[in-house]
Design a protein around this motif. Structure first.
Motif, mmCIF file in Angstrom:
data_model
loop_
_atom_site.group_PDB
_atom_site.id
_atom_site.type_symbol
_atom_site.label_atom_id
_atom_site.label_comp_id
_atom_site.label_asym_id
_atom_site.label_seq_id
_atom_site.Cartn_x
_atom_site.Cartn_y
_atom_site.Cartn_z
ATOM 1 N N UNK A 129 0.816 -1.218 0.000
ATOM 2 C CA UNK A 129 0.000 0.000 0.000
ATOM 3 C C UNK A 129 0.847 1.264 0.000
ATOM 4 N N UNK A 136 -2.697 3.388 -8.705
ATOM 5 C CA UNK A 136 -3.356 3.054 -7.431
ATOM 6 C C UNK A 136 -4.425 1.968 -7.571
ATOM 7 N N UNK A 140 -4.492 -1.592 -5.567
ATOM 8 C CA UNK A 140 -5.607 -2.105 -4.766
ATOM 9 C C UNK A 140 -5.955 -3.522 -5.193
ATOM 10 N N UNK A 144 -5.916 -6.793 -2.772
ATOM 11 C CA UNK A 144 -7.099 -7.646 -2.623
ATOM 12 C C UNK A 144 -6.764 -9.088 -3.006
ATOM 13 N N UNK B 125 -7.684 -6.214 5.616
ATOM 14 C CA UNK B 125 -7.032 -5.589 4.460
ATOM 15 C C UNK B 125 -7.759 -5.933 3.156
ATOM 16 N N UNK B 128 -10.690 -3.458 2.896
ATOM 17 C CA UNK B 128 -10.296 -2.087 2.531
ATOM 18 C C UNK B 128 -9.826 -2.000 1.082
ATOM 19 N N UNK B 129 -9.301 -3.116 0.549
ATOM 20 C CA UNK B 129 -8.793 -3.075 -0.825
ATOM 21 C C UNK B 129 -9.863 -3.419 -1.850
ATOM 22 N N UNK B 130 -10.876 -4.182 -1.444
ATOM 23 C CA UNK B 130 -11.815 -4.692 -2.456
ATOM 24 C C UNK B 130 -13.123 -3.914 -2.519
ATOM 25 N N UNK B 136 -9.040 5.555 -5.312
ATOM 26 C CA UNK B 136 -8.049 4.501 -5.057
ATOM 27 C C UNK B 136 -6.831 4.986 -4.275
ATOM 28 N N UNK B 139 -7.735 5.153 -0.736
ATOM 29 C CA UNK B 139 -7.859 3.807 -0.159
ATOM 30 C C UNK B 139 -6.483 3.237 0.186
ATOM 31 N N UNK B 140 -5.513 3.480 -0.710
ATOM 32 C CA UNK B 140 -4.152 3.005 -0.424
ATOM 33 C C UNK B 140 -3.614 3.662 0.841
ATOM 34 N N UNK B 143 -5.148 1.949 3.813
ATOM 35 C CA UNK B 143 -4.561 0.626 4.066
ATOM 36 C C UNK B 143 -3.187 0.776 4.715
ATOM 37 N N UNK B 144 -2.377 1.694 4.163
ATOM 38 C CA UNK B 144 -1.030 1.900 4.720
ATOM 39 C C UNK B 144 -1.122 2.371 6.167
#
Lengths: 297, 297
Positions: A129, A136, A140, A144, B125, B128-130, B136, B139-140, B143-144
């Motif tokens: 991430x 980006x 993601x 995922x 995780x 949060x990614x899917x 985006x 979202x990264x 996650x980080x």
């Protein structure tokens, strides 16, 4: 491109993976030092680095940069390392030897080993991430994919099925489901993430790559089962014969040694077939599949 | 906006978090059923849902949608639930009671509980990614941030320092570092992720929100330490007095009960001060901080 002999490419890429892991892991003297020291112990200085090798080889299909592939390879390898540390714990396989050295909970202690596994998993996702390795949206997708491959519907789920299956006779489809999750999902993720770090694949290319990735994962496991019953502990760097001793279902137990070898050859042939669409760009992946098929450790 | 009484908002939001968790977790009868069943056992049907509440309240600062906040709240809560399952294991706190019920390894078994924690972390995780919860790039960042807050330089690191500190007298700065990591980092992440799910904050707003988030994390821990020595096991739903019994460093041990209470009030005042910049939009966050400060369980 690809003129470097395979053995040399492999050695260079393994070194590259080792040094990237060393760079991305927290320094062994940074607070909390014992935990960071143990994370480095469990990850560095050993291992065939099959997953980073697969990521780098798959990246050649799509022109991914070596720097992006370092990140991807390290993330997948950290998930692998976390799973080994937790699998070796007394409440799981209770193993004392890994990569020719005492396992993490033997060298440090059990609570530290638990936290090492937990933290290596977290760090895999933090890496994917926080490093700039593509668009980006693509990043993601990679996160995922890696998460799905390692969670309860992937690697950890395979481990749960494995736990439940000890001492029970499994059919080949049941055994394949278990291994497709336990080992295969992460091998597949290494291949797909390596390719995703570069230019987009066509749907047809992606399907074929996925077929290769699944065959490679199964192949890896079949050969692992063969080695567990034919190689010595010294050669493997981990306890040999322990699957049989634990009455675990293996391909050798199910098919016999000769048929397991024949099955490995079959998987290898199908994996090669799936790569045909990529032509020369798949040279490294093909060489790696040969290596996985014929490895002695 | 914000006309609903706080107690009602809290009950509705807790229900919302519970139902979102139930929806995002794999069905209890999906393969591997025992693992999925245990993941649901460890996550559902209890807990104050403080972290989802904080995420929802912080989302009001930036106009985040309730749906995005469900995802964020669940992700943080899954990390919290994973940490509880692993902390309760025999090699860590060896606890048998959590949320008024047997802990996960008592109700199921130790290997399953290990995999439950591992898989809940992964699922946080994956979620949060899917799920589509913003740009985006944002979202990264989320996650980080969550990964950093929960890994070896966050929650797990705090746990490692806690392990190393049992029986040792700590100074207040050492104790604050430990709790800032062990409890504070994830509380802070819940607040920041909730806000990040909406419109961007100015640098000044973000600094103030971060100050609030850090104070809230510390406040939560100080009150936890007070409750551990003043409330009963029945009220807490977990073993009371175990910090003192285990000779763990706590704010009460360090400051005494009265001074610990005064310190909680001080943190609460500073947290309120940090929110002034947001005006009415911070009503829920302020109410939540009051709740955290004055809770009896």
């Amino acid at each position: 491109m690809n003129t470097q002999p395979f053995a040399e490419w492999m050695a260079v890429t393994q070194d590259r993976a080792e040094s990237a892991l060393g760079r991305f892991l927290p320094a062994g003297d940074s607070i909390p030092a014992r935990l960071h020291d143990a994370m480095r112990y469990a990850t560095l200085g050993g291992g065939k680095r099959v997953r980073p090798l697969l990521a780098h080889a798959a990246g050649e299909l799509t022109g991914a940069t070596p720097e992006a592939l370092d990140v991807v390879g390290c993330a997948v390898e950290m998930i692998h390392a976390y799973s080994l540390v937790h699998d070796d714990l007394p409440c799981m396989d209770d193993d004392v030897l890994r990569r020719g050295r005492p396992t993490c909970h033997v060298e440090f202690d059990e609570p530290t080993a638990l936290l090492v596994g937990d933290s290596l998993q977290t760090m895999a996702f933090e890496l994917l991430a926080s490093q700039a390795i593509g668009e980006p949206k693509q990043q993601l997708e990679m996160i995922a994919l890696l998460a799905h491959a390692s969670g309860s519907r992937g690697m950890a789920g395979g481990q749960a099925i494995d736990l439940a299956s000890v001492g029970k006779p499994l059919t080949q489809p049941e055994l394949e489901l278990m291994h497709a999750l336990k080992t295969g999902a992460l091998i597949r993720a290494a291949v797909l993430l390596g390719a995703l770090a570069g230019q987009p694949l066509s749907a047809d290319e992606r399907n074929n790559l996925d077929r290769f990735a699944k065959r490679a994962g199964l192949l890896f496991q079949v050969v692992d089962d063969i080695l567990d019953c034919t190689a010595s502990t010294a050669t493997l760097g981990k306890t040999a014969g322990k699957d049989e001793a634990a009455d675990k279902p293996t391909y050798v137990a199910l098919l016999g040694l000769e048929n397991a070898r024949a099955y490995a050859d079959e998987l290898r042939a199908d994996a090669r077939d799936a790569l045909a669409i990529f032509g020369d760009r798949a040279t490294r992946l093909n060489q790696l599949a040969d290596f996985i098929c014929h490895r002695q450790f």
